[in-house]
Write a protein that holds these residues in place. Structure first.
Motif, PDB file in Angstrom:
ATOM      1  N   THR A 156       0.817  -1.216   0.000  1.00  0.00           N
ATOM      2  CA  THR A 156       0.000   0.000   0.000  1.00  0.00           C
ATOM      3  C   THR A 156       0.854   1.272   0.000  1.00  0.00           C
ATOM      4  O   THR A 156       0.355   2.348   0.315  1.00  0.00           O
ATOM      5  CB  THR A 156      -0.909   0.006   1.238  1.00  0.00           C
ATOM      6  OG1 THR A 156      -0.086  -0.246   2.383  1.00  0.00           O
ATOM      7  CG2 THR A 156      -2.009  -1.005   1.154  1.00  0.00           C
ATOM      8  N   LEU A 179      -0.042   5.095   1.116  1.00  0.00           N
ATOM      9  CA  LEU A 179       0.275   5.301   2.541  1.00  0.00           C
ATOM     10  C   LEU A 179       1.331   6.394   2.751  1.00  0.00           C
ATOM     11  O   LEU A 179       1.180   7.226   3.663  1.00  0.00           O
ATOM     12  CB  LEU A 179       0.746   3.967   3.141  1.00  0.00           C
ATOM     13  CG  LEU A 179       0.960   3.916   4.646  1.00  0.00           C
ATOM     14  CD1 LEU A 179      -0.278   4.358   5.396  1.00  0.00           C
ATOM     15  CD2 LEU A 179       1.347   2.499   5.072  1.00  0.00           C
ATOM     16  N   LEU A 189       0.002   9.861   2.759  1.00  0.00           N
ATOM     17  CA  LEU A 189      -0.832  10.075   3.951  1.00  0.00           C
ATOM     18  C   LEU A 189       0.049  10.404   5.160  1.00  0.00           C
ATOM     19  O   LEU A 189      -0.342  11.195   6.023  1.00  0.00           O
ATOM     20  CB  LEU A 189      -1.684   8.819   4.242  1.00  0.00           C
ATOM     21  CG  LEU A 189      -2.449   8.807   5.562  1.00  0.00           C
ATOM     22  CD1 LEU A 189      -3.519   9.886   5.590  1.00  0.00           C
ATOM     23  CD2 LEU A 189      -3.096   7.449   5.825  1.00  0.00           C
ATOM     24  N   LEU A 190       1.230   9.818   5.214  1.00  0.00           N
ATOM     25  CA  LEU A 190       2.140  10.102   6.335  1.00  0.00           C
ATOM     26  C   LEU A 190       2.792  11.477   6.171  1.00  0.00           C
ATOM     27  O   LEU A 190       2.933  12.228   7.136  1.00  0.00           O
ATOM     28  CB  LEU A 190       3.229   9.026   6.441  1.00  0.00           C
ATOM     29  CG  LEU A 190       2.775   7.584   6.651  1.00  0.00           C
ATOM     30  CD1 LEU A 190       3.972   6.669   6.791  1.00  0.00           C
ATOM     31  CD2 LEU A 190       1.883   7.448   7.867  1.00  0.00           C
ATOM     32  N   PRO A 246       0.296  15.373   6.519  1.00  0.00           N
ATOM     33  CA  PRO A 246       0.068  16.041   7.818  1.00  0.00           C
ATOM     34  C   PRO A 246       1.355  16.367   8.570  1.00  0.00           C
ATOM     35  O   PRO A 246       1.409  17.344   9.297  1.00  0.00           O
ATOM     36  CB  PRO A 246      -0.786  15.044   8.609  1.00  0.00           C
ATOM     37  CG  PRO A 246      -0.627  13.738   7.944  1.00  0.00           C
ATOM     38  CD  PRO A 246      -0.254  14.001   6.537  1.00  0.00           C
ATOM     39  N   LEU A 247       2.416  15.557   8.354  1.00  0.00           N
ATOM     40  CA  LEU A 247       3.681  15.848   9.050  1.00  0.00           C
ATOM     41  C   LEU A 247       4.354  17.104   8.491  1.00  0.00           C
ATOM     42  O   LEU A 247       5.223  17.684   9.143  1.00  0.00           O
ATOM     43  CB  LEU A 247       4.638  14.655   8.923  1.00  0.00           C
ATOM     44  CG  LEU A 247       4.322  13.439   9.801  1.00  0.00           C
ATOM     45  CD1 LEU A 247       5.216  12.263   9.427  1.00  0.00           C
ATOM     46  CD2 LEU A 247       4.477  13.746  11.284  1.00  0.00           C
ATOM     47  N   MET A 285      -4.648  18.058  12.014  1.00  0.00           N
ATOM     48  CA  MET A 285      -3.485  17.455  11.365  1.00  0.00           C
ATOM     49  C   MET A 285      -2.872  16.360  12.246  1.00  0.00           C
ATOM     50  O   MET A 285      -2.441  15.325  11.756  1.00  0.00           O
ATOM     51  CB  MET A 285      -2.440  18.527  11.037  1.00  0.00           C
ATOM     52  CG  MET A 285      -2.832  19.360   9.856  1.00  0.00           C
ATOM     53  SD  MET A 285      -3.130  18.350   8.389  1.00  0.00           S
ATOM     54  CE  MET A 285      -4.643  19.049   7.783  1.00  0.00           C
ATOM     55  N   GLN A 322       4.330  16.753  16.864  1.00  0.00           N
ATOM     56  CA  GLN A 322       3.126  17.569  16.668  1.00  0.00           C
ATOM     57  C   GLN A 322       2.505  17.977  18.000  1.00  0.00           C
ATOM     58  O   GLN A 322       1.819  18.986  18.074  1.00  0.00           O
ATOM     59  CB  GLN A 322       2.087  16.759  15.873  1.00  0.00           C
ATOM     60  CG  GLN A 322       2.567  16.265  14.541  1.00  0.00           C
ATOM     61  CD  GLN A 322       2.061  17.119  13.397  1.00  0.00           C
ATOM     62  OE1 GLN A 322       1.036  17.758  13.501  1.00  0.00           O
ATOM     63  NE2 GLN A 322       2.797  17.128  12.314  1.00  0.00           N
TER      64      GLN A 322
END
Lengths: 222, 237
Positions: free
Chosen positions: A160, A164, A167-168, A171-172, B116, B151
């Motif tokens: 995947t 994947l 997706l990691l 946001p990071l 987030m 975060q």
């Protein structure tokens, strides 16, 4: 062989492979440019609105499309190549540093192509001191390259992976995106970029330390 | 009695007591009755930070000790953290709608950074699901847990770094800017929710241990579509 020399060899190898395949420059850069062309089509044709959102779109396109540079096929090593590097005694941290540095250079290239296109298409208000964006662009490229290289290692050999890894990374990357956008706004309002730049330096250093420290355990997974 | 049942029972008693204080606290002069949601919103937000912080701690503990229990606790903490982060976001949106007039404000640093953080841990759980081998799973998720924990301070201090719509911390070392009943209700619920977190953490970690043991016993691999290995032919068969 020293750590620096090992990292430089990996960096040169990655850039040479990219030079041969042209994956980043012929696929990812046009992909990012398509995004810049698509955005005005999806919005009301308001020149003022476009000039306001233009700088922000530059960072979004850089972070979302630029991450594909760090996942490019040429950056992925096969198990045999990894095994060979391991037997040669290559330091996993040096391998990580070299790969991240190569991605950062390519990401800077990506930014160099996307930025003028954004200026032409979105026509943001011309403000003296736009050159101050350069340190923000370098820090964003370095941070994203490190996070992307880490995500590529974390998802190595997974079925995947293509879904994947983004997706990691997305946001990071927020701790890079927010100060970068704020720095751009500070330049527009003729305020200093010191605080956003320092914040980005802290984020880049933190992820770099995690990347170097965890390079050894992550190598054991693949 | 198993510790997890004792923890869950204690948490229930604490929450009943905390919510009874929430009904007694005076309505806020500006926010009115909607301010009572502080009794749920603050504890859930606190648990979001605690759970993700503990995910990183347990992950690092696994990297150091290689003890499976640490990995199970890290995974359980992330799952519970995702649950409480979701609750914190929902209660925050309800409170925002009542107070600010809008459920979501893009300019608010706390809202955006919390969302987030939520996605970082959804990614963490997705990475765990995608990795069938227990050792690889533990190692990869430990590293991601450590990166994701960056975060947590960012989200916590976002209200101080970027002065946007969200209010700053109400309880500071120099005192609390709220009535005593509100503070008691919030603190009691904070303790009760923390005990609930511990109960859920132990419960889910035990479940994960059993699931892994069962898979190991039955020689099943969780990845669908794995290669079919032909049976070994015995001599003379």
């Amino acid at each position: 062989m020293t750590f620096r020399k090992q990292a430089m060899i990996i960096l040169r190898r990655d850039l040479r492979i990219e030079g041969r395949s042209g994956e980043a420059m012929f696929i990812t850069v046009p992909f990012g440019l398509v995004a810049l062309f698509l955005i005005p089509l999806a919005l009301p044709l308001n020149t003022e609105l476009l000039s306001t959102i233009g700088p922000g779109m530059f960072w979004v396109v850089t972070l979302l499309f630029g991450m594909f540079i760090t996942f490019r096929q040429s950056a992925a090593e096969s198990s045999a190549q990894k095994e060979q590097l391991r037997m040669l005694g290559t330091d996993p941290a040096a391998r990580f540093t070299g790969r991240a540095a190569a991605s950062a250079i390519l990401l800077l290239g990506f930014e160099l192509v996307v930025a003028p296109t954004m200026i032409v298409l979105f026509a943001p208000a011309a403000v003296p001191g736009w050159l101050a964006v350069t340190p923000l662009a370098i820090l964003a490229a370095a941070g994203l390259a490190i996070i992307g290289t880490l995500a590529a290692d974390l998802t190595a050999s997974l079925r995947t992976r293509s879904a994947l890894a983004p997706l990691l990374v997305a946001p990071l990357s927020v701790p890079l995106l927010v100060p970068a956008a704020q720095g751009m706004e500070s330049i527009r309002t003729k305020n200093g970029i010191l605080i956003p730049a320092l914040f980005m330096v802290a984020v880049v250093l933190a992820v770099a330390v995690i990347g170097v420290v965890t390079a050894q355990p992550l190598e054991e997974t693949t | 009695m198993k510790p997890r049942y004792a923890l869950l029972g204690l948490a229930t008693i604490g929450m009943v007591y905390g919510f009874s204080w929430a009904t007694r606290m005076p309505g806020d002069a500006v926010q009115g009755e909607s301010a009572r949601i502080i009794s749920v919103h603050v504890p859930t937000a606190w648990l979001a930070f605690l759970a993700f912080g503990m995910t990183a701690v347990f992950g690092i503990a696994w990297l150091v000790t290689k003890h499976a229990r640490a990995d199970h606790l890290a995974a359980a903490s992330a799952e519970v953290g995702v649950l409480f982060t979701g609750l914190a976001l929902i209660t925050g949106m309800i409170w925002g709608k009542a107070t600010w007039g809008i459920a979501w404000d893009w300019g608010d640093a706390r809202l955006a950074s919390t969302a987030m953080m939520f996605f970082v841990y959804l990614g963490y759980l997705a990475l765990r699901r995608a990795t069938p081998d227990p050792t690889q799973r533990a190692r990869r998720s430990a590293v991601l847990g450590a990166i994701g924990a960056l975060q947590v301070p960012l989200v916590y201090f976002s209200v101080n770094i970027w002065r946007t719509l969200h209010q700053t911390q109400s309880v500071r070392p120099d005192g609390a800017s709220m009535p005593t009943e509100t503070l008691i209700s919030m603190l009691v619920n904070l303790a009760a929710f923390t005990i609930l977190y511990l109960g859920l953490l132990v419960w889910r970690a035990d479940q994960l241990r059993f699931e892994e043991a069962r898979l190991a016993q039955t020689h099943l691999t969780p990845n669908a579509g794995a290669a079919v290995i032909p049976p070994k032919l015995q001599p003379g068969s």
